[in-house]
Scaffold this motif. Sequence first.
Motif, PDB file in Angstrom:
ATOM      1  N   ILE A   1       0.835  -1.210   0.000  1.00 16.17           N
ATOM      2  CA  ILE A   1       0.000   0.000   0.000  1.00 16.17           C
ATOM      3  C   ILE A   1       0.866   1.254   0.000  1.00 16.17           C
ATOM      4  O   ILE A   1       0.612   2.205  -0.754  1.00 16.17           O
ATOM      5  N   ILE A   2       1.912   1.272   0.808  1.00 18.11           N
ATOM      6  CA  ILE A   2       2.806   2.437   0.865  1.00 18.11           C
ATOM      7  C   ILE A   2       3.491   2.654  -0.486  1.00 18.11           C
ATOM      8  O   ILE A   2       3.580   3.790  -0.983  1.00 18.11           O
ATOM      9  N   VAL A   3       3.965   1.573  -1.101  1.00 24.03           N
ATOM     10  CA  VAL A   3       4.641   1.694  -2.402  1.00 24.03           C
ATOM     11  C   VAL A   3       3.669   2.206  -3.460  1.00 24.03           C
ATOM     12  O   VAL A   3       3.990   3.118  -4.234  1.00 24.03           O
ATOM     13  N   VAL A   4       2.454   1.653  -3.487  1.00 19.22           N
ATOM     14  CA  VAL A   4       1.453   2.083  -4.476  1.00 19.22           C
ATOM     15  C   VAL A   4       1.102   3.555  -4.263  1.00 19.22           C
ATOM     16  O   VAL A   4       1.022   4.330  -5.227  1.00 19.22           O
ATOM     17  N   ARG A   5       0.909   3.967  -3.004  1.00 21.88           N
ATOM     18  CA  ARG A   5       0.582   5.369  -2.723  1.00 21.88           C
ATOM     19  C   ARG A   5       1.733   6.291  -3.126  1.00 21.88           C
ATOM     20  O   ARG A   5       1.522   7.376  -3.670  1.00 21.88           O
ATOM     21  N   THR A   6       2.957   5.867  -2.864  1.00 16.48           N
ATOM     22  CA  THR A   6       4.113   6.688  -3.227  1.00 16.48           C
ATOM     23  C   THR A   6       4.201   6.847  -4.738  1.00 16.48           C
ATOM     24  O   THR A   6       4.433   7.956  -5.244  1.00 16.48           O
ATOM     25  N   ILE A   7       3.991   5.769  -5.477  1.00 18.33           N
ATOM     26  CA  ILE A   7       3.997   5.836  -6.940  1.00 18.33           C
ATOM     27  C   ILE A   7       2.880   6.757  -7.424  1.00 18.33           C
ATOM     28  O   ILE A   7       3.080   7.588  -8.313  1.00 18.33           O
ATOM     29  N   TYR A   8       1.698   6.655  -6.817  1.00 19.77           N
ATOM     30  CA  TYR A   8       0.572   7.516  -7.171  1.00 19.77           C
ATOM     31  C   TYR A   8       0.921   8.985  -6.938  1.00 19.77           C
ATOM     32  O   TYR A   8       0.660   9.844  -7.782  1.00 19.77           O
ATOM     33  N   TRP A   9       1.516   9.288  -5.769  1.00 19.14           N
ATOM     34  CA  TRP A   9       1.874  10.679  -5.470  1.00 19.14           C
ATOM     35  C   TRP A   9       2.908  11.204  -6.453  1.00 19.14           C
ATOM     36  O   TRP A   9       2.828  12.349  -6.885  1.00 19.14           O
ATOM     37  N   LYS A  10       3.872  10.368  -6.800  1.00 23.00           N
ATOM     38  CA  LYS A  10       4.901  10.794  -7.775  1.00 23.00           C
ATOM     39  C   LYS A  10       4.282  11.018  -9.157  1.00 23.00           C
ATOM     40  O   LYS A  10       4.609  11.980  -9.839  1.00 23.00           O
ATOM     41  N   ALA A  11       3.380  10.121  -9.563  1.00 26.78           N
ATOM     42  CA  ALA A  11       2.774  10.206 -10.897  1.00 26.78           C
ATOM     43  C   ALA A  11       1.830  11.396 -11.026  1.00 26.78           C
ATOM     44  O   ALA A  11       1.754  12.020 -12.089  1.00 26.78           O
ATOM     45  N   THR A  12       1.118  11.724  -9.950  1.00 21.83           N
ATOM     46  CA  THR A  12       0.143  12.819 -10.021  1.00 21.83           C
ATOM     47  C   THR A  12       0.716  14.154  -9.564  1.00 21.83           C
ATOM     48  O   THR A  12       0.069  15.187  -9.722  1.00 21.83           O
ATOM     49  N   GLY A  13       1.900  14.121  -8.982  1.00 23.53           N
ATOM     50  CA  GLY A  13       2.501  15.357  -8.483  1.00 23.53           C
ATOM     51  C   GLY A  13       1.894  15.817  -7.180  1.00 23.53           C
ATOM     52  O   GLY A  13       2.158  16.918  -6.712  1.00 23.53           O
ATOM     53  N   LYS A  14       1.055  14.970  -6.578  1.00 24.68           N
ATOM     54  CA  LYS A  14       0.440  15.319  -5.295  1.00 24.68           C
ATOM     55  C   LYS A  14       1.362  14.884  -4.165  1.00 24.68           C
ATOM     56  O   LYS A  14       2.228  14.041  -4.330  1.00 24.68           O
ATOM     57  N   SER A  15       1.095  15.455  -3.011  1.00 28.79           N
ATOM     58  CA  SER A  15       1.828  15.047  -1.814  1.00 28.79           C
ATOM     59  C   SER A  15       0.807  14.627  -0.775  1.00 28.79           C
ATOM     60  O   SER A  15      -0.384  14.973  -0.902  1.00 28.79           O
ATOM     61  N   PRO A  16       1.221  13.919   0.259  1.00 27.31           N
ATOM     62  CA  PRO A  16       0.261  13.554   1.299  1.00 27.31           C
ATOM     63  C   PRO A  16      -0.411  14.773   1.922  1.00 27.31           C
ATOM     64  O   PRO A  16      -1.597  14.751   2.210  1.00 27.31           O
ATOM     65  N   ALA A  17       0.340  15.857   2.080  1.00 23.74           N
ATOM     66  CA  ALA A  17      -0.229  17.078   2.658  1.00 23.74           C
ATOM     67  C   ALA A  17      -1.326  17.645   1.740  1.00 23.74           C
ATOM     68  O   ALA A  17      -2.365  18.106   2.222  1.00 23.74           O
ATOM     69  N   MET A  18      -1.103  17.619   0.421  1.00 19.02           N
ATOM     70  CA  MET A  18      -2.100  18.129  -0.520  1.00 19.02           C
ATOM     71  C   MET A  18      -3.372  17.281  -0.456  1.00 19.02           C
ATOM     72  O   MET A  18      -4.476  17.800  -0.526  1.00 19.02           O
ATOM     73  N   GLU A  19      -3.207  15.968  -0.293  1.00 19.39           N
ATOM     74  CA  GLU A  19      -4.363  15.084  -0.209  1.00 19.39           C
ATOM     75  C   GLU A  19      -5.167  15.348   1.065  1.00 19.39           C
ATOM     76  O   GLU A  19      -6.390  15.328   1.052  1.00 19.39           O
ATOM     77  N   ARG A  20      -4.480  15.618   2.170  1.00 18.32           N
ATOM     78  CA  ARG A  20      -5.173  15.918   3.419  1.00 18.32           C
ATOM     79  C   ARG A  20      -5.967  17.208   3.298  1.00 18.32           C
ATOM     80  O   ARG A  20      -7.065  17.329   3.824  1.00 18.32           O
ATOM     81  N   ASP A  21      -5.412  18.180   2.593  1.00 14.93           N
ATOM     82  CA  ASP A  21      -6.100  19.447   2.425  1.00 14.93           C
ATOM     83  C   ASP A  21      -7.384  19.301   1.610  1.00 14.93           C
ATOM     84  O   ASP A  21      -8.344  20.022   1.822  1.00 14.93           O
ATOM     85  N   GLU A  22      -7.395  18.331   0.681  1.00 10.40           N
ATOM     86  CA  GLU A  22      -8.580  18.101  -0.151  1.00 10.40           C
ATOM     87  C   GLU A  22      -9.711  17.482   0.655  1.00 10.40           C
ATOM     88  O   GLU A  22     -10.869  17.664   0.355  1.00 10.40           O
ATOM     89  N   ASP A  23      -9.352  16.706   1.682  1.00 10.97           N
ATOM     90  CA  ASP A  23     -10.371  16.054   2.523  1.00 10.97           C
ATOM     91  C   ASP A  23     -10.985  17.060   3.430  1.00 10.97           C
ATOM     92  O   ASP A  23     -11.905  17.553   3.570  1.00 10.97           O
TER      93      ASP A  23
END
Length: 189
Positions: free
Chosen positions: A167-189
Amino acid sequence: LRGIGDSVSWWFMGAVMYVAYNILAGVPFISRMGAEANTQKEAVLGGLFGGFLLGLCAVCLNLAMLSTYADVSHLEVPALQFAQMISPAVGIVFAIVLLIMIYNTIVPMFVSVANQFVTEEQDPVKHKTLIVALALVTLIGGQLPFSILVNTIYPFVAYFAIAFIVIIVVRTIYWKATGKSPAMERDED
């Protein structure tokens, strides 16, 4: 030839489970240390160096077990026998160090688990009660033979750890591919 392939696959799976287990067990400590690192380079180098040393210790322990297989294969804690083989005094010191290491590992885990439900700042009484309850459950579970604990809990936690790492690897790849960061995702919620 089939037997060799089977033993290699069990050996490989055992290695993967061991690494995954150690990663998951270290998450509370690793994440805290990573957050306190001065730079990303320092955190990465610390992780690589620590992982290398852990792997080196595991290799040395396994080589020691293989060289004394007849003496230690039937024991619950073979490393304690290694210390006894050196000297009874070394065995006693090692047993004390082993108990300190267990305590040093489990107390932060109790606090980490308790903090998932209630922090000490939110409600000190509930927090301490939860830690005592966790300690009692652990004490009761600790009365089981070590081999039963290792043969049941270790694989369960290791499989969970493998899923966690995926899950961590998939999320990291997703963040790299979309240019998002965990902080940006938290702000969207």
